[in-house]
Design a protein around this motif. Structure first.
Motif, PDB file in Angstrom:
ATOM      1  N   LEU A 135       0.871  -1.175   0.000  1.00  0.00           N
ATOM      2  CA  LEU A 135       0.000   0.000   0.000  1.00  0.00           C
ATOM      3  C   LEU A 135       0.904   1.219   0.000  1.00  0.00           C
ATOM      4  CD1 LEU A 135      -2.634   1.602   0.397  1.00  0.00           C
ATOM      5  CD2 LEU A 135      -2.331   1.269   2.865  1.00  0.00           C
ATOM      6  N   THR A 136       0.743   2.070  -1.008  1.00  0.00           N
ATOM      7  CA  THR A 136       1.527   3.297  -1.102  1.00  0.00           C
ATOM      8  C   THR A 136       0.595   4.478  -0.897  1.00  0.00           C
ATOM      9  OG1 THR A 136       2.999   2.255  -2.693  1.00  0.00           O
ATOM     10  CG2 THR A 136       3.075   4.647  -2.563  1.00  0.00           C
ATOM     11  N   ILE A 137       0.980   5.376  -0.003  1.00  0.00           N
ATOM     12  CA  ILE A 137       0.194   6.578   0.284  1.00  0.00           C
ATOM     13  C   ILE A 137       1.072   7.782  -0.007  1.00  0.00           C
ATOM     14  CG2 ILE A 137      -0.999   7.894   2.069  1.00  0.00           C
ATOM     15  CD1 ILE A 137      -1.504   5.195   3.488  1.00  0.00           C
ATOM     16  N   ASP A 138       0.550   8.698  -0.845  1.00  0.00           N
ATOM     17  CA  ASP A 138       1.274   9.917  -1.174  1.00  0.00           C
ATOM     18  C   ASP A 138       0.358  11.124  -1.050  1.00  0.00           C
ATOM     19  OD1 ASP A 138       3.997   9.190  -2.064  1.00  0.00           O
ATOM     20  OD2 ASP A 138       2.905   7.982  -3.532  1.00  0.00           O
ATOM     21  N   VAL A 139       0.880  12.192  -0.467  1.00  0.00           N
ATOM     22  CA  VAL A 139       0.175  13.471  -0.418  1.00  0.00           C
ATOM     23  C   VAL A 139       0.947  14.417  -1.323  1.00  0.00           C
ATOM     24  CG1 VAL A 139      -0.560  15.389   1.035  1.00  0.00           C
ATOM     25  CG2 VAL A 139      -0.603  13.056   1.943  1.00  0.00           C
ATOM     26  N   VAL A 140       0.290  14.887  -2.398  1.00  0.00           N
ATOM     27  CA  VAL A 140       0.971  15.743  -3.365  1.00  0.00           C
ATOM     28  C   VAL A 140       0.292  17.100  -3.537  1.00  0.00           C
ATOM     29  CG1 VAL A 140       1.998  13.834  -4.630  1.00  0.00           C
ATOM     30  CG2 VAL A 140      -0.256  14.666  -5.298  1.00  0.00           C
ATOM     31  N   GLY A 141      -0.752  17.352  -2.779  1.00  0.00           N
ATOM     32  CA  GLY A 141      -1.449  18.630  -2.870  1.00  0.00           C
ATOM     33  C   GLY A 141      -2.453  18.766  -1.753  1.00  0.00           C
ATOM     34  N   ASP A 142      -3.266  19.805  -1.839  1.00  0.00           N
ATOM     35  CA  ASP A 142      -4.261  20.024  -0.789  1.00  0.00           C
ATOM     36  C   ASP A 142      -5.643  20.354  -1.344  1.00  0.00           C
ATOM     37  OD1 ASP A 142      -3.774  22.560  -1.728  1.00  0.00           O
ATOM     38  OD2 ASP A 142      -3.076  23.364   0.176  1.00  0.00           O
ATOM     39  N   SER A 143      -5.966  19.800  -2.521  1.00  0.00           N
ATOM     40  CA  SER A 143      -7.268  20.065  -3.136  1.00  0.00           C
ATOM     41  C   SER A 143      -8.393  19.278  -2.490  1.00  0.00           C
ATOM     42  CB  SER A 143      -7.225  19.745  -4.632  1.00  0.00           C
ATOM     43  OG  SER A 143      -7.140  18.348  -4.826  1.00  0.00           O
ATOM     44  N   GLY A 144      -8.052  18.219  -1.745  1.00  0.00           N
ATOM     45  CA  GLY A 144      -9.070  17.395  -1.110  1.00  0.00           C
ATOM     46  C   GLY A 144      -9.470  16.192  -1.949  1.00  0.00           C
ATOM     47  N   THR A 145      -8.924  16.066  -3.147  1.00  0.00           N
ATOM     48  CA  THR A 145      -9.219  14.932  -4.014  1.00  0.00           C
ATOM     49  C   THR A 145      -8.373  13.734  -3.587  1.00  0.00           C
ATOM     50  OG1 THR A 145      -9.655  16.416  -5.850  1.00  0.00           O
ATOM     51  CG2 THR A 145      -9.229  14.130  -6.401  1.00  0.00           C
ATOM     52  N   VAL A 146      -9.013  12.561  -3.575  1.00  0.00           N
ATOM     53  CA  VAL A 146      -8.301  11.331  -3.235  1.00  0.00           C
ATOM     54  C   VAL A 146      -8.466  10.365  -4.401  1.00  0.00           C
ATOM     55  CG1 VAL A 146      -8.086   9.427  -1.590  1.00  0.00           C
ATOM     56  CG2 VAL A 146      -8.848  11.672  -0.802  1.00  0.00           C
ATOM     57  N   GLU A 147      -7.360   9.744  -4.794  1.00  0.00           N
ATOM     58  CA  GLU A 147      -7.389   8.773  -5.882  1.00  0.00           C
ATOM     59  C   GLU A 147      -6.874   7.433  -5.392  1.00  0.00           C
ATOM     60  OE1 GLU A 147      -4.952  10.432  -8.933  1.00  0.00           O
ATOM     61  OE2 GLU A 147      -6.396  12.004  -9.421  1.00  0.00           O
ATOM     62  N   LEU A 148      -7.525   6.382  -5.857  1.00  0.00           N
ATOM     63  CA  LEU A 148      -7.082   5.024  -5.607  1.00  0.00           C
ATOM     64  C   LEU A 148      -6.662   4.440  -6.944  1.00  0.00           C
ATOM     65  CD1 LEU A 148      -6.728   2.463  -3.905  1.00  0.00           C
ATOM     66  CD2 LEU A 148      -9.137   1.965  -4.335  1.00  0.00           C
ATOM     67  N   ASP A 149      -5.394   4.163  -7.097  1.00  0.00           N
ATOM     68  CA  ASP A 149      -4.845   3.654  -8.355  1.00  0.00           C
ATOM     69  C   ASP A 149      -5.262   4.523  -9.544  1.00  0.00           C
ATOM     70  OD1 ASP A 149      -3.524   1.566  -7.060  1.00  0.00           O
ATOM     71  OD2 ASP A 149      -5.262   0.249  -7.220  1.00  0.00           O
ATOM     72  N   GLY A 150      -5.288   5.846  -9.342  1.00  0.00           N
ATOM     73  CA  GLY A 150      -5.579   6.787 -10.406  1.00  0.00           C
ATOM     74  C   GLY A 150      -7.043   7.149 -10.584  1.00  0.00           C
ATOM     75  N   ALA A 151      -7.965   6.437  -9.928  1.00  0.00           N
ATOM     76  CA  ALA A 151      -9.401   6.728 -10.033  1.00  0.00           C
ATOM     77  C   ALA A 151      -9.863   7.479  -8.782  1.00  0.00           C
ATOM     78  CB  ALA A 151     -10.198   5.442 -10.188  1.00  0.00           C
ATOM     79  N   GLU A 152     -10.583   8.567  -8.967  1.00  0.00           N
ATOM     80  CA  GLU A 152     -11.046   9.371  -7.833  1.00  0.00           C
ATOM     81  C   GLU A 152     -12.035   8.587  -6.983  1.00  0.00           C
ATOM     82  OE1 GLU A 152     -13.236  13.628  -6.923  1.00  0.00           O
ATOM     83  OE2 GLU A 152     -12.199  13.355  -8.836  1.00  0.00           O
ATOM     84  N   ILE A 153     -11.877   8.696  -5.660  1.00  0.00           N
ATOM     85  CA  ILE A 153     -12.789   8.051  -4.718  1.00  0.00           C
ATOM     86  C   ILE A 153     -13.313   9.100  -3.751  1.00  0.00           C
ATOM     87  CG2 ILE A 153     -11.635   5.814  -4.873  1.00  0.00           C
ATOM     88  CD1 ILE A 153     -10.435   6.460  -2.066  1.00  0.00           C
TER      89      ILE A 153
END
Length: 94
Positions: A60-78
């Motif tokens: 499981l890899t977790i990365d924070v790259v911004g602060d827009s509030g969008t979360v993606e799982l394997d590239g798909a928004e969740i």
């Protein structure tokens, strides 16, 4: 000091019951919160910018790259909750 009580020292035996508190702290650091009675996890912004955790489903890899509030799982928004099967993928917080 009058009327003051001093609690006993905080130790492993007083701070946790069979590791529950420690486990909860780890989940919170990763931004994942097990939903009791289900195989799902509520998702919130983690306390770390990057984490890799070996699971039985892979890494499981977790990365924070911004602060827009969008979360993606394997590239798909969740939105809000992930299934246990996601614990072998990549969560990105944008």
């Amino acid at each position: 000091m009058t009327g003051c009580s001093i609690p006993r020292p905080l130790t492993a035996s007083t701070a946790t019951t069979t590791g529950t508190l420690s486990a909860w702290a780890l989940w919170a650091t990763l931004g994942l919160y097990p939903v009791t009675g289900t195989d799902r996890y509520a998702v919130a912004r983690p306390a770390v910018d990057h984490a890799e955790v070996e699971t039985t489903l892979g890494t499981l890899t977790i990365d924070v790259v911004g602060d827009s509030g969008t979360v993606e799982l394997d590239g798909a928004e969740i939105v809000g909750v992930v299934h246990h099967d996601a614990l072998g993928g990549s969560l990105t917080f944008r």
